[in-house]
Design a protein around this motif. Structure first.
Motif, PDB file in Angstrom:
ATOM      1  N   ALA A 222      -6.621   2.565   4.029  1.00 14.03           N
ATOM      2  CA  ALA A 222      -7.173   2.008   5.537  1.00 14.03           C
ATOM      3  C   ALA A 222      -5.511   1.604   5.496  1.00 14.03           C
ATOM      4  CB  ALA A 222      -8.156   1.277   5.318  1.00 14.03           C
ATOM      5  N   VAL A 223      -4.766   0.477   4.982  1.00 18.80           N
ATOM      6  CA  VAL A 223      -3.486   0.311   5.464  1.00 18.80           C
ATOM      7  C   VAL A 223      -2.148   1.322   5.164  1.00 18.80           C
ATOM      8  CG1 VAL A 223      -2.527  -1.241   4.616  1.00 18.80           C
ATOM      9  CG2 VAL A 223      -4.261  -1.971   4.371  1.00 18.80           C
ATOM     10  N   ILE A 224      -2.973   2.426   4.345  1.00 19.09           N
ATOM     11  CA  ILE A 224      -0.950   2.748   4.845  1.00 19.09           C
ATOM     12  C   ILE A 224      -1.383   3.502   5.821  1.00 19.09           C
ATOM     13  CG2 ILE A 224      -0.094   5.109   3.941  1.00 19.09           C
ATOM     14  CD1 ILE A 224      -0.394   3.388   0.872  1.00 19.09           C
ATOM     15  N   VAL A 225      -2.544   4.126   6.302  1.00 22.12           N
ATOM     16  CA  VAL A 225      -3.243   5.105   7.493  1.00 22.12           C
ATOM     17  C   VAL A 225      -2.317   4.536   8.619  1.00 22.12           C
ATOM     18  CG1 VAL A 225      -5.029   5.840   8.787  1.00 22.12           C
ATOM     19  CG2 VAL A 225      -4.609   6.308   6.454  1.00 22.12           C
ATOM     20  N   MET A 226      -3.216   2.996   8.265  1.00 23.58           N
ATOM     21  CA  MET A 226      -2.654   2.080   9.961  1.00 23.58           C
ATOM     22  C   MET A 226      -1.165   2.229   9.885  1.00 23.58           C
ATOM     23  SD  MET A 226      -5.103  -1.856  10.137  1.00 23.58           S
ATOM     24  CE  MET A 226      -4.036  -2.693   9.491  1.00 23.58           C
ATOM     25  N   CYS A 227      -0.275   2.007   8.508  1.00 23.64           N
ATOM     26  CA  CYS A 227       1.006   1.992   8.845  1.00 23.64           C
ATOM     27  C   CYS A 227       1.267   2.811   9.462  1.00 23.64           C
ATOM     28  CB  CYS A 227       1.518   1.458   7.130  1.00 23.64           C
ATOM     29  SG  CYS A 227       1.827  -0.406   7.498  1.00 23.64           S
ATOM     30  N   ILE A 228       0.666   4.333   8.747  1.00 27.77           N
ATOM     31  CA  ILE A 228       1.554   5.325   9.450  1.00 27.77           C
ATOM     32  C   ILE A 228       1.557   5.564  10.819  1.00 27.77           C
ATOM     33  CG2 ILE A 228       1.475   8.060   8.998  1.00 27.77           C
ATOM     34  CD1 ILE A 228       0.217   7.275   6.189  1.00 27.77           C
ATOM     35  N   THR A 229       0.223   5.164  11.673  1.00 25.88           N
ATOM     36  CA  THR A 229       0.119   5.595  12.601  1.00 25.88           C
ATOM     37  C   THR A 229      -0.229   5.140  14.512  1.00 25.88           C
ATOM     38  OG1 THR A 229      -2.718   5.440  12.680  1.00 25.88           O
ATOM     39  CG2 THR A 229      -1.944   7.439  12.206  1.00 25.88           C
TER      40      THR A 229
ATOM     41  N   MET B  55       4.345   2.212  -8.664  1.00 23.21           N
ATOM     42  CA  MET B  55       3.398   3.383  -7.605  1.00 23.21           C
ATOM     43  C   MET B  55       3.535   2.836  -6.029  1.00 23.21           C
ATOM     44  SD  MET B  55       1.572   4.482  -9.204  1.00 23.21           S
ATOM     45  CE  MET B  55       1.587   5.978 -11.293  1.00 23.21           C
ATOM     46  N   VAL B  56       4.074   1.254  -6.239  1.00 23.70           N
ATOM     47  CA  VAL B  56       4.431   0.473  -4.328  1.00 23.70           C
ATOM     48  C   VAL B  56       5.300   1.399  -4.409  1.00 23.70           C
ATOM     49  CG1 VAL B  56       5.478  -1.649  -4.514  1.00 23.70           C
ATOM     50  CG2 VAL B  56       3.869  -1.598  -5.908  1.00 23.70           C
TER      51      VAL B  56
ATOM     52  N   VAL C 217       5.492   7.166   0.740  1.00 24.45           N
ATOM     53  CA  VAL C 217       4.391   8.460   1.096  1.00 24.45           C
ATOM     54  C   VAL C 217       4.720   7.536   2.079  1.00 24.45           C
ATOM     55  CG1 VAL C 217       2.394   8.854   1.135  1.00 24.45           C
ATOM     56  CG2 VAL C 217       3.518   9.170  -1.056  1.00 24.45           C
ATOM     57  N   THR C 218       4.414   6.840   3.009  1.00 26.39           N
ATOM     58  CA  THR C 218       4.224   5.851   4.279  1.00 26.39           C
ATOM     59  C   THR C 218       5.355   6.368   4.905  1.00 26.39           C
ATOM     60  OG1 THR C 218       3.469   3.781   2.983  1.00 26.39           O
ATOM     61  CG2 THR C 218       4.047   2.967   5.663  1.00 26.39           C
ATOM     62  N   ALA C 219       6.565   5.659   4.641  1.00 25.96           N
ATOM     63  CA  ALA C 219       7.448   6.051   5.707  1.00 25.96           C
ATOM     64  C   ALA C 219       7.594   7.543   6.043  1.00 25.96           C
ATOM     65  CB  ALA C 219       9.035   5.686   4.683  1.00 25.96           C
TER      66      ALA C 219
ATOM     67  N   LEU D 111       7.315  16.636  -1.743  1.00 27.22           N
ATOM     68  CA  LEU D 111       7.436  15.329  -2.633  1.00 27.22           C
ATOM     69  C   LEU D 111       6.815  14.345  -3.066  1.00 27.22           C
ATOM     70  CD1 LEU D 111       9.476  12.355  -1.464  1.00 27.22           C
ATOM     71  CD2 LEU D 111       8.290  12.804   0.145  1.00 27.22           C
ATOM     72  N   LEU D 112       5.316  14.504  -1.149  1.00 28.17           N
ATOM     73  CA  LEU D 112       4.346  13.857  -1.999  1.00 28.17           C
ATOM     74  C   LEU D 112       3.119  14.950  -3.326  1.00 28.17           C
ATOM     75  CD1 LEU D 112       4.332  12.477   0.423  1.00 28.17           C
ATOM     76  CD2 LEU D 112       1.768  13.143   0.372  1.00 28.17           C
ATOM     77  N   LEU D 113       3.412  16.451  -3.150  1.00 28.95           N
ATOM     78  CA  LEU D 113       3.117  16.457  -4.628  1.00 28.95           C
ATOM     79  C   LEU D 113       3.866  16.214  -6.161  1.00 28.95           C
ATOM     80  CD1 LEU D 113       2.078  20.393  -4.288  1.00 28.95           C
ATOM     81  CD2 LEU D 113       0.558  18.017  -4.546  1.00 28.95           C
ATOM     82  N   GLY D 114       4.620  16.401  -5.591  1.00 23.92           N
ATOM     83  CA  GLY D 114       6.354  15.568  -6.746  1.00 23.92           C
ATOM     84  C   GLY D 114       5.495  14.014  -7.149  1.00 23.92           C
ATOM     85  N   TYR D 115       5.377  13.269  -6.522  1.00 27.30           N
ATOM     86  CA  TYR D 115       4.842  11.802  -7.133  1.00 27.30           C
ATOM     87  C   TYR D 115       3.979  12.087  -7.619  1.00 27.30           C
ATOM     88  CZ  TYR D 115       8.771  10.026  -3.309  1.00 27.30           C
ATOM     89  OH  TYR D 115       9.796   9.811  -2.466  1.00 27.30           O
TER      90      TYR D 115
END
Lengths: 249, 838
Positions: free
Chosen positions: B139-146, B178-179, B185-187, B225-229
């Motif tokens: 939820a936090v990440i989605v918020m940061c993204i949008t 992981m962080v 991913v967020t950026a 990139l995401l799949l690579g992570y």
């Protein structure tokens, strides 16, 4: 102090050259070293430029009932050694046998009296034809090396010589991998006595003979030779192996 | 005595005070102006002297001032502009770090231990708490993204994230990784969200079409990139498993060595080494599977005592060859080696243990190690310095796949359990990458695979660039085929992790078109004046820079040992054009296309520039240069409010040109003269001289024809001298007659006399077959730093243009001459560092 007995499985296996070279190699790695020649041929001192005219040694001292360490010499490089000295071989050997029969650990006790440093190595060069009553002398050492050559005579002698003591290894000396027979015998010995043969053989290297001609060990005379390298490897192996054995004991 | 006066004072002293006599002045002039001849000044020296003065005063950093003439220079100092700038930069960085005392702060907190402890809390064992935390974080990440931000808040957000990443980067451990991944991913997601919502110009058809094209390429890059992570953030790093003590309990193994058209000289070492694999003699069978049906191979197999097998047709190439052999043999396990992959003696003993531990395990893959440089490495001259294309895959990706039980079969240096393989009907034959498809099928039936990152076999890399490109085309096409006919996202039997890992392996090979899009994107604005990213320059920077920087920080941490920063771009750029078409065709018509065998063991006889390979790139280079000129025009003549956009696009073009330069540097084929390769490999060697003396030496490199040796002293060997050398393998020692062919100092090169087959076998087993032969590979390589990676890449790019000039047809000679002259002149003008004068 760690004590190591070296004995050839048959005559002329090169035990004295190995003892002298190993002493020099251990000394080169910083260990105080004392070599003791118990072989009536009295050859050990020749590797350290002891003149022929010198008669002093272990046997004359013992026969005269004097402490044998009075006959100790130091080579130019700093290797300490006690030659056998010039004495009647039969007389000397029977004296040694009697002494050993009454007190098997006499030599070890004498050495203890000397209070050598903890990291010192004492190498004892035994004659190949050791009478039975002298055997305990070798058994009192921390470790034993039986020097063999990769040739049929040595191999056959090995079958007769009886079992290796627990704290003992075979050491292959004068190995020439160019000769098929030697290569095969080398591999055969390794297979017959897996885990009981020192992993590094000492190669047959002209440098060893030339060194004696110069009255030196090969370690000083030919530092780049393979034989020197083998002896250095053997010294490292002993430090690791015998060091462990002593600590565990 | 060091001169305590300031540099300025001393320079002044050059001209005014002469307390030490006239010679002192001469000496100082010589020291500070080493390139100027004061006896014969010429007009241009009026330019060079002030330049040198400026250089002395401004650039040479304090603390490293030139010592007064006559005093010895410290070695390694003052080697030109680069050195000084670097030292200045390092000094600045060290100073900053001290002032902020970041490292001290973190050492004190021991964050790595704290974070590892956090991971081990019993709290995480409850399913509910795990899901709650993941949900909250998402939820936090989605918020940061949008969340829409003003430019200022976006700038703040960027700076905070960046500083956080720079701090976290210093903490070792998985949690910090992981962080960093989460930040990246967020950026990147935020960038993409912004691109979708705010940067498309819906009013202009051209802008929209091109813009959507670029956006599609970016979505692809984001996905990979995401799949690579997911794939590589937490590699398993499996260790070898012990076998039972009693060899009677070990299983039977068939070794398959398929060959088609490779010369016998390539195959022989492989067979010899396979015979040296440590395994009970009655439980191992070696099969030479010759699709070429050559008598010489049959005779050789008979002579050395391995099974030889042919078949009536050659259907399905290598896969068919293996399947045919499988029908005629009966070992419980099948080990497969390409005919040029030389196994070490420890291969089976290190690998088979896992099969006995896990009865559902069907495949163990080990790395493909290459002891010869691939065309990229050979042509760029960076063999052993920069990790090659292969290393990321075998160093990290397969290990990461192993975490998800998704390690796939790579065709060679692997062991497969026979029963499951028979259950899926043998090696898959539907695609040109039969290996990956086979393991996909095994996974679908619920069997497991494992990856053991111990290089226990080594082989030749492809020889020429065209062969290398051909091989990559085959892989790309095959992966695209599997994606179409047996898509890992669909169908039964796979876990989510396996689906994602396989998908990434396949998607990765679709990089051709997106890469070409990135290489041409700035042209849209500079040449066509199309706003494909409909946004102001400043907002673009604020969104795209975090995307790039976080991805590169995170990837450098995850992959740095196996791939230097920016090199993925170089490798992809060089291959993009060739891969684009076959992958696209395979996606639409998966059954088209033929199989090509990778040629190995040949020679590149003459240094040449592979024009046919680099043609598309020359076109791209020209387009980009035209765009650069057009951009220059726009800077001066265009509207003022576009200047920032022009500059950004021009920078992008320069970046693309650098990348293209690197791709062209690869095309300049360096000459390869040796038939067999020099392989750096160290082991002790005994030299047996004819006079009975033995010397201890060390091998430096090996080739089939000879050895490079390091001797204990100089002058021990002479050219033409004959001797024997012996090598140890375990307890045994093997002897080979040699002749000294070269000596230099304490180095000597020896060539083996004609070796008998038995001797050749011993030689292979005592060198390539050693258990430790490849274990220390790459250990002394410098670790990656993004900036250094960039500089490596940039200098490679420059090299590409230099080589291009070097190989231009004679028509361009005058141009080349003039440019060369200009370059020399600029070098001549440049200031020098002071020297020592006695």
């Amino acid at each position: 102090m760690r004590t190591l007995a070296l004995q050839g499985i048959n005559g002329g296996a090169g035990t004295t050259a190995v003892t002298a070279g190993l002493g020099a190699a251990l000394h080169a790695t910083g260990h105080p070293v004392l070599l003791i020649d118990l072989s009536p041929t009295n050859m050990l001192g020749r590797y350290f430029a002891l003149p022929w005219t010198e008669t002093a040694g272990l046997a004359p001292c013992l026969l005269a009932e004097r402490p044998w360490h009075e006959a100790a010499f130091a080579s130019e490089a700093g290797v300490n050694f006690v030659p056998f000295g010039q004495a009647d071989p039969a007389e000397a050997i029977s004296w040694l046998a009697q002494r050993t029969a009454s007190e098997p650990a006499w030599l070890i006790h004498d050495l203890a009296q000397l209070a050598l440093p903890d990291d010192a190595w004492v190498l004892i060069d035994l004659p190949c034809l050791l009478p039975d009553h002298l055997r305990p002398l070798a058994g009192q050492c921390d470790h034993q090396l039986r020097v063999i050559n990769p040739d049929p005579a040595s191999y056959l002698q090995m079958q007769q010589a009886g079992a290796l003591p627990d704290a003992g290894h075979y050491l292959i000396n004068r190995f020439d991998p160019l000769r098929t027979l030697e290569r095969d015998l080398h591999d055969l010995v390794q297979a017959d006595h897996a885990g009981r043969v020192v992993p590094t053989a000492i190669h047959r290297d002209e440098g060893i003979r030339e060194a004696l001609a110069c009255r030196q060990t090969v370690v000083e005379a030919a530092p780049h030779s393979q034989a020197t390298h083998d002896l250095a490897t053997l010294a490292i192996w002993l430090r690791a192996h015998v060091g462990q054995v002593v600590e565990n004991g | 005595m060091a001169d305590q006066r300031s540099l300025g004072n001393r320079l002044l002293g050059l001209f005014i005070v002469l307390p030490e006599g006239p010679d002192a002045l001469k000496r100082r002039l010589l020291a500070y102006f080493p390139h100027i001849d004061f006896q014969h000044l010429n007009l241009l020296d009026l330019l060079r002297i002030p330049l040198q003065l400026l250089w002395l005063i401004l650039v040479i950093p304090p603390g490293q001032r030139p010592p007064p003439p006559g005093q010895r220079l410290r070695a390694g100092l003052r080697r030109g502009l680069g050195g000084s700038l670097r030292r200045g930069w390092q000094g600045l960085r060290a100073g900053l770090a001290r002032r902020l005392s970041l490292s001290g702060f973190f050492e004190h907190l021991e964050l790595d231990k704290v974070s590892e402890k956090m991971l081990q809390r019993p709290l995480w064992r409850h399913r509910l708490s795990r899901y709650l935390t993941i949900g909250l974080a998402a939820a936090v990440i989605v918020m940061c993204i949008t969340t829409p931000f003003t430019l200022l808040s976006q700038a703040l957000f960027v700076v905070v994230m960046w500083i956080a990443a720079l701090w976290i980067r210093r903490i070792p451990g998985h949690l910090a990784t992981m962080v960093l991944v989460a930040l990246s991913v967020t950026a990147s997601s935020r960038y993409l969200w912004w691109r979708f919502n705010f940067t498309l110009n819906w009013d202009d058809l051209l802008d929209l079409t091109l813009g959507l094209g670029l956006l599609a390429a970016e979505v692809y890059a984001w996905l990979v990139l995401l799949l690579g992570y997911i794939q590589t953030a937490w590699p398993l790093q499996r260790e070898a498993a012990r076998l039972p003590d009693n060899p009677d309990d070990w299983p039977t193994v068939d070794i398959y060595i398929p060959t088609y058209n490779e010369p016998l000289g390539v195959v022989r070492p492989t067979i010899y080494a396979a015979q040296g694999i440590d395994w009970p003699r009655d439980k191992i069978n070696i099969y030479l599977l010759d699709d070429g049906k050559r008598d010489a191979f049959r005779d050789f197999a008979e002579e050395v005592g391995v099974h030889y097998m042919t078949r009536t047709d050659n259907s399905h190439a290598k896969a068919g060859n293996l399947n045919h052999a499988m029908g005629k043999t009966g070992g419980e396990f099948i080990a497969i080696f390409d005919c040029d992959h030389i196994p070490t003696r420890s291969f089976l003993q290190n690998s088979v243990g896992w099969f006995l531990k896990d009865s559902k395990l069907a495949l163990i893959q080990t790395p493909h190690h290459f002891f010869s440089p691939d065309p990229f490495e050979r042509n760029l001259g960076n063999f052993g310095k920069v990790p090659n294309e292969n290393e990321l895959f075998y160093g990290l990706i397969q290990d990461g796949n192993d975490t998800w039980d998704a390690t796939f079969f790579c065709g060679s240096c692997a062991i497969i359990r026979r029963a499951p393989l028979e259950q899926i009907g043998g090696i898959a034959v539907e695609t040109v990458t039969e290996d990956a498809h086979t393991s996909l099928r095994l996974h679908r039936l619920g069997y497991r695979s494992a990856y053991l990152r111990l290089p226990q076999a080594a082989g030749l890399a492809t020889e020429s660039l065209s062969a290398h490109v051909g091989q990559r085309i085959r892989w790309a096409r095959g992966m695209a085929q599997i994606f179409r006919i047996d898509n890992p996202l669909l169908g039964k039997g796979l876990s989510l992790g396996q689906r994602l890992c396989y998908s990434n392996a396949m998607l990765h090979f679709l990089y051709g078109i997106p890469r070409l899009v990135f290489l041409t994107a700035p042209l849209a604005f500079l040449l066509l004046h199309s706003y494909i990213i409909y946004a102001s320059a400043i907002s673009l920077l604020l969104y795209v820079m975090p995307h790039i920087i976080h991805a590169s920080i995170t990837n450098s941490r995850n992959q740095g040992k196996y791939r230097h920063s920016f090199w993925a771009e170089v490798y992809e750029t060089a291959l993009a054009w060739y891969i684009a078409r076959p992958t696209t065709v395979a996606l639409f018509a998966p059954h088209k296309g033929s199989f090509n065998v990778t040629a190995k063991g040949g020679l590149v006889e003459k240094e040449h520039f592979d024009w046919s390979i680099s043609k598309p790139y020359l076109v791209l280079v020209m387009l980009n240069f035209i765009a650069l000129f057009a951009g220059g025009g726009r800077l001066f003549a265009g509207p003022e409010d576009e200047i920032q956009t022009v500059i950004i696009n021009m920078l992008w073009t320069v970046y693309n040109l650098t990348m293209l330069g690197a791709a062209m540097a690869v095309a300049a084929e360096a000459r390869q003269v040796r038939v067999s390769h020099r392989v750096g490999i160290n082991f002790p060697v005994v030299l047996h001289l004819e006079n009975g003396h033995l010397l201890q030496g060390e091998s430096l490199d090996y080739s089939e024809g000879g050895l490079g040796l390091k001797l204990p002293a100089e002058g021990l060997l002479e050219r033409g001298q004959r001797l024997s050398i012996s090598l140890k393998r375990g307890f045994r020692e093997f002897v080979f007659p040699v002749e000294v062919v070269s000596t230099r100092g304490d180095h000597a090169g020896v060539r083996f006399d004609d070796l008998s087959p038995a001797q050749e076998k011993d030689l292979v087993q005592a060198t390539f077959g050693r258990a430790d032969a490849w274990l220390s590979w790459g250990e002394d390589r410098e670790p990656d730093r993004p900036l250094r990676g960039f500089l490596e890449m940039a200098s490679t790019g420059m090299m590409g243009y230099v080589r291009l000039f070097h190989h231009l047809p004679p028509l361009f000679d005058p141009l080349v001459r003039r440019l060369g002259w200009l370059w020399d002149f600029i070098l001549w003008l440049m200031p020098r560092n002071p020297v020592t004068v006695r």
